[in-house]
Design a protein around this motif. Structure first.
Motif, PDB file in Angstrom:
ATOM      1  N   ASP A  44      16.090  -7.069   8.696  1.00 49.28           N
ATOM      2  CA  ASP A  44      16.242  -6.507   6.784  1.00 49.28           C
ATOM      3  C   ASP A  44      14.444  -5.656   7.025  1.00 49.28           C
ATOM      4  OD1 ASP A  44      17.613  -7.996   6.450  1.00 49.28           O
ATOM      5  OD2 ASP A  44      16.626  -9.869   5.526  1.00 49.28           O
ATOM      6  N   LEU A  45      14.006  -5.531   8.104  1.00 50.07           N
ATOM      7  CA  LEU A  45      13.207  -4.324   7.253  1.00 50.07           C
ATOM      8  C   LEU A  45      13.728  -3.041   7.350  1.00 50.07           C
ATOM      9  CD1 LEU A  45       9.808  -3.901   7.146  1.00 50.07           C
ATOM     10  CD2 LEU A  45       9.378  -3.963   9.460  1.00 50.07           C
ATOM     11  N   ALA A  46      13.895  -2.985   8.824  1.00 51.12           N
ATOM     12  CA  ALA A  46      15.078  -1.607   9.016  1.00 51.12           C
ATOM     13  C   ALA A  46      15.619  -1.182   7.913  1.00 51.12           C
ATOM     14  CB  ALA A  46      15.094  -1.940  10.487  1.00 51.12           C
ATOM     15  N   ARG A  47      16.568  -1.916   7.251  1.00 51.11           N
ATOM     16  CA  ARG A  47      17.357  -1.707   6.172  1.00 51.11           C
ATOM     17  C   ARG A  47      16.433  -1.433   5.180  1.00 51.11           C
ATOM     18  NH1 ARG A  47      20.277  -4.988   3.751  1.00 51.11           N
ATOM     19  NH2 ARG A  47      19.924  -7.025   4.055  1.00 51.11           N
ATOM     20  N   LEU A  48      15.575  -2.309   4.878  1.00 55.93           N
ATOM     21  CA  LEU A  48      14.583  -1.751   3.533  1.00 55.93           C
ATOM     22  C   LEU A  48      13.697  -0.512   3.733  1.00 55.93           C
ATOM     23  CD1 LEU A  48      13.169  -2.132   1.180  1.00 55.93           C
ATOM     24  CD2 LEU A  48      11.333  -3.777   2.220  1.00 55.93           C
ATOM     25  N   LEU A  49      13.411  -0.245   5.145  1.00 55.35           N
ATOM     26  CA  LEU A  49      12.585   1.184   4.909  1.00 55.35           C
ATOM     27  C   LEU A  49      13.712   2.513   5.286  1.00 55.35           C
ATOM     28  CD1 LEU A  49      10.784   0.363   7.581  1.00 55.35           C
ATOM     29  CD2 LEU A  49      10.018   0.079   5.889  1.00 55.35           C
TER      30      LEU A  49
ATOM     31  N   ASP B 112      12.325  -0.133  -8.219  1.00 55.17           N
ATOM     32  CA  ASP B 112      12.716   0.919  -7.329  1.00 55.17           C
ATOM     33  C   ASP B 112      13.659   0.918  -5.965  1.00 55.17           C
ATOM     34  OD1 ASP B 112      11.732   2.426  -9.557  1.00 55.17           O
ATOM     35  OD2 ASP B 112       9.781   3.117  -9.219  1.00 55.17           O
ATOM     36  N   MET B 113      12.232   0.179  -5.233  1.00 50.07           N
ATOM     37  CA  MET B 113      12.467  -0.213  -3.345  1.00 50.07           C
ATOM     38  C   MET B 113      13.612  -0.753  -3.171  1.00 50.07           C
ATOM     39  SD  MET B 113       9.639   0.877  -1.808  1.00 50.07           S
ATOM     40  CE  MET B 113       9.041  -0.417  -0.488  1.00 50.07           C
ATOM     41  N   THR B 114      13.964  -1.819  -4.417  1.00 50.28           N
ATOM     42  CA  THR B 114      14.920  -2.085  -3.992  1.00 50.28           C
ATOM     43  C   THR B 114      16.446  -2.259  -4.456  1.00 50.28           C
ATOM     44  OG1 THR B 114      14.614  -4.705  -5.346  1.00 50.28           O
ATOM     45  CG2 THR B 114      13.510  -3.988  -3.264  1.00 50.28           C
ATOM     46  N   THR B 115      16.014  -1.025  -5.794  1.00 52.05           N
ATOM     47  CA  THR B 115      17.930  -1.618  -6.595  1.00 52.05           C
ATOM     48  C   THR B 115      19.039  -0.675  -5.731  1.00 52.05           C
ATOM     49  OG1 THR B 115      17.064  -0.806  -8.396  1.00 52.05           O
ATOM     50  CG2 THR B 115      18.842  -0.039  -8.202  1.00 52.05           C
ATOM     51  N   GLY B 116      19.864  -1.414  -5.456  1.00 56.41           N
ATOM     52  CA  GLY B 116      21.539  -1.267  -4.643  1.00 56.41           C
ATOM     53  C   GLY B 116      21.169  -1.421  -3.017  1.00 56.41           C
ATOM     54  N   LEU B 117      19.871  -2.273  -3.111  1.00 58.90           N
ATOM     55  CA  LEU B 117      19.697  -2.685  -1.030  1.00 58.90           C
ATOM     56  C   LEU B 117      20.749  -3.576  -1.177  1.00 58.90           C
ATOM     57  CD1 LEU B 117      19.232  -2.086   1.565  1.00 58.90           C
ATOM     58  CD2 LEU B 117      16.941  -2.800   0.811  1.00 58.90           C
TER      59      LEU B 117
ATOM     60  N   ALA C 169       0.828  -1.266   0.338  1.00 61.08           N
ATOM     61  CA  ALA C 169       0.183   0.107   0.345  1.00 61.08           C
ATOM     62  C   ALA C 169       0.731   1.396   0.106  1.00 61.08           C
ATOM     63  CB  ALA C 169      -0.833  -0.483   1.656  1.00 61.08           C
ATOM     64  N   TRP C 170       2.104   1.091   0.927  1.00 61.14           N
ATOM     65  CA  TRP C 170       3.006   2.856   0.727  1.00 61.14           C
ATOM     66  C   TRP C 170       3.092   2.746  -0.538  1.00 61.14           C
ATOM     67  CZ3 TRP C 170       7.162   3.763  -0.137  1.00 61.14           C
ATOM     68  CH2 TRP C 170       7.825   4.927   0.034  1.00 61.14           C
ATOM     69  N   ARG C 171       4.297   1.304  -1.234  1.00 60.71           N
ATOM     70  CA  ARG C 171       4.922   1.315  -2.344  1.00 60.71           C
ATOM     71  C   ARG C 171       3.839   2.086  -3.637  1.00 60.71           C
ATOM     72  NH1 ARG C 171       4.810  -1.822  -6.707  1.00 60.71           N
ATOM     73  NH2 ARG C 171       3.927  -3.371  -5.567  1.00 60.71           N
ATOM     74  N   VAL C 172       2.389   1.615  -3.364  1.00 63.11           N
ATOM     75  CA  VAL C 172       1.528   2.030  -4.796  1.00 63.11           C
ATOM     76  C   VAL C 172       1.366   3.868  -4.467  1.00 63.11           C
ATOM     77  CG1 VAL C 172      -0.953   1.574  -5.281  1.00 63.11           C
ATOM     78  CG2 VAL C 172       0.600  -0.190  -5.205  1.00 63.11           C
ATOM     79  N   GLU C 173       0.999   4.199  -2.706  1.00 61.15           N
ATOM     80  CA  GLU C 173       0.479   5.256  -3.108  1.00 61.15           C
ATOM     81  C   GLU C 173       1.793   5.906  -3.240  1.00 61.15           C
ATOM     82  OE1 GLU C 173      -0.664   7.692   1.243  1.00 61.15           O
ATOM     83  OE2 GLU C 173      -0.551   6.100   1.394  1.00 61.15           O
ATOM     84  N   ASN C 174       2.942   5.879  -3.286  1.00 60.45           N
ATOM     85  CA  ASN C 174       3.838   6.628  -3.271  1.00 60.45           C
ATOM     86  C   ASN C 174       4.672   6.651  -4.468  1.00 60.45           C
ATOM     87  OD1 ASN C 174       4.868   8.573  -0.468  1.00 60.45           O
ATOM     88  ND2 ASN C 174       4.610   5.743  -0.529  1.00 60.45           N
TER      89      ASN C 174
ATOM     90  N   HIS D  87      16.758   2.667   3.445  1.00 62.76           N
ATOM     91  CA  HIS D  87      16.940   2.050   1.628  1.00 62.76           C
ATOM     92  C   HIS D  87      15.457   3.743   1.476  1.00 62.76           C
ATOM     93  CE1 HIS D  87      18.528   1.835  -2.125  1.00 62.76           C
ATOM     94  NE2 HIS D  87      17.274   1.046  -2.611  1.00 62.76           N
ATOM     95  N   CYS D  88      14.725   3.180   1.656  1.00 58.92           N
ATOM     96  CA  CYS D  88      13.385   3.591   0.748  1.00 58.92           C
ATOM     97  C   CYS D  88      12.850   4.917   1.127  1.00 58.92           C
ATOM     98  CB  CYS D  88      11.664   3.133   0.666  1.00 58.92           C
ATOM     99  SG  CYS D  88      12.116   0.853  -0.124  1.00 58.92           S
ATOM    100  N   GLY D  89      13.001   5.316   2.714  1.00 58.58           N
ATOM    101  CA  GLY D  89      12.924   6.489   3.017  1.00 58.58           C
ATOM    102  C   GLY D  89      11.874   6.513   3.968  1.00 58.58           C
ATOM    103  N   ILE D  90      11.439   5.608   4.054  1.00 59.13           N
ATOM    104  CA  ILE D  90      10.291   5.342   4.872  1.00 59.13           C
ATOM    105  C   ILE D  90      10.167   5.998   6.493  1.00 59.13           C
ATOM    106  CG2 ILE D  90       8.863   3.913   5.684  1.00 59.13           C
ATOM    107  CD1 ILE D  90       8.803   2.524   3.510  1.00 59.13           C
ATOM    108  N   SER D  91       9.725   6.837   7.517  1.00 56.79           N
ATOM    109  CA  SER D  91       9.965   7.209   9.053  1.00 56.79           C
ATOM    110  C   SER D  91       8.655   7.815   8.848  1.00 56.79           C
ATOM    111  CB  SER D  91      10.698   8.110   8.893  1.00 56.79           C
ATOM    112  OG  SER D  91      10.543   9.372   8.034  1.00 56.79           O
TER     113      SER D  91
END
Length: 284
Positions: free
Chosen positions: A55-60, A28-33, A17-22, A62-66
């Motif tokens: 692992d979730l923290a690294r993804l967040l 986009d979410m995983t390139t370079g991670l 839902a976050w990915r689609v909304e943004n 990377h995506c700038g989710i805060s």
């Protein structure tokens, strides 16, 4: 109560839902991670793969989710692997990923509606009856696998009496009582069904053939509820090879309408017990 499966599904849905909304793609979410790629993210989003807190923290990151979005996502995951009741048993390696998901959700559900057109619902089955039903399926299980699957069905029934108890509304077609098989096995199954049907958290209803086609669903159906959780409910539809999960609001509402129709045309719990007692007299 183990809610690991439910939390995993919720986490996947919230991430998507976050990915689609943004307006972000999985690429986009995983390139370079490191350790992440679109395929892995897709499995996480579909609730098929657990993810550790690290692992979730690294993804967040990377995506700038805060902020609140991040807190909501992090609340849905815990450290270490998920723990489910069947993992300690010798038959654990015979359980498919799809069925493991079903078992995890069933362990977390507070309410379950289930319909079987031609057999007693799994949470009512004796071990002998379960072996007959499983052996008649299309899965081509070995004798050991059949025994393991039957044992799983019996162990699942702890939800009937262990606290917190699950509330059950169970439906079965009248053809269940007409299918040929071992008479002693069927008699034992009926005795067990009569006993369980009198539990305060169980409503058992027979759908008679006289109700006609409009009262008979074309396949087995399960609807689970999780009060207090974001997910409206979870639906499983019986199909060749297993139960197909459906989790959209539309699917939940369709299942609700189907069970409302079944209830309208089925016997009352009291009349169902009377019908079972009559069939038991015939058999014995």
């Amino acid at each position: 109560m183990d809610r690991s499966t439910l939390r995993r599904i919720q986490l996947g849905e919230e991430l998507r839902a976050w990915r689609v909304e943004n307006n972000r793609t999985q690429t986009d979410m995983t390139t370079g991670l490191k350790g992440w790629n679109p395929a892995r993210l897709s499995r996480v989003e579909h609730g098929k793969l657990p993810v550790s807190a690290a692992d979730l923290a690294r993804l967040l990151d990377h995506c700038g989710i805060s902020g609140a979005d991040r807190a909501e996502l992090e609340n849905l995951v815990g450290d270490g692997p998920s723990k489910n009741w069947w993992q300690d048993h010798e038959f654990a390696d015979t359980i498919s990923a799809a069925f493991a998901e079903f078992l995890g959700l069933e362990a977390a559900a507070t309410d379950l509606w289930e319909y079987f057109p031609s057999a007693f619902p799994g949470l009512l089955q004796t071990e002998g009856y379960a072996r007959e039903v499983i052996a008649a399926g299309l899965d081509g299980l070995s004798e050991d696998q059949n025994e393991a699957a039957a044992e799983v069905r019996v162990l699942r029934q702890r939800r009937l009496t262990d606290e917190p108890r699950i509330n059950l509304e169970l439906y079965f077609g009248e053809v269940t009582l007409l299918v040929g098989g071992d008479r002693e096995v069927l008699a034992g199954q009926i005795r067990h069904a009569i006993e369980v049907a009198q539990y305060p958290n169980v409503a058992l209803r027979l759908v008679p053939l006289s109700a006609g086609r409009h009262a008979i669903l074309s396949s087995g159906l399960s609807l689970m509820r999780f009060p207090g959780e974001p997910i409206e409910g979870f639906v499983f539809i019986e199909a060749v090879g297993g139960m197909l999960p459906r989790r959209s609001g539309r699917d939940v509402r369709r299942a609700e309408r189907a069970f409302a129709r079944l209830k309208r045309y089925s016997l009352s719990p009291e009349d169902t017990i009377a019908a079972l007692e009559h069939k038991l007299e015939e058999l014995t």
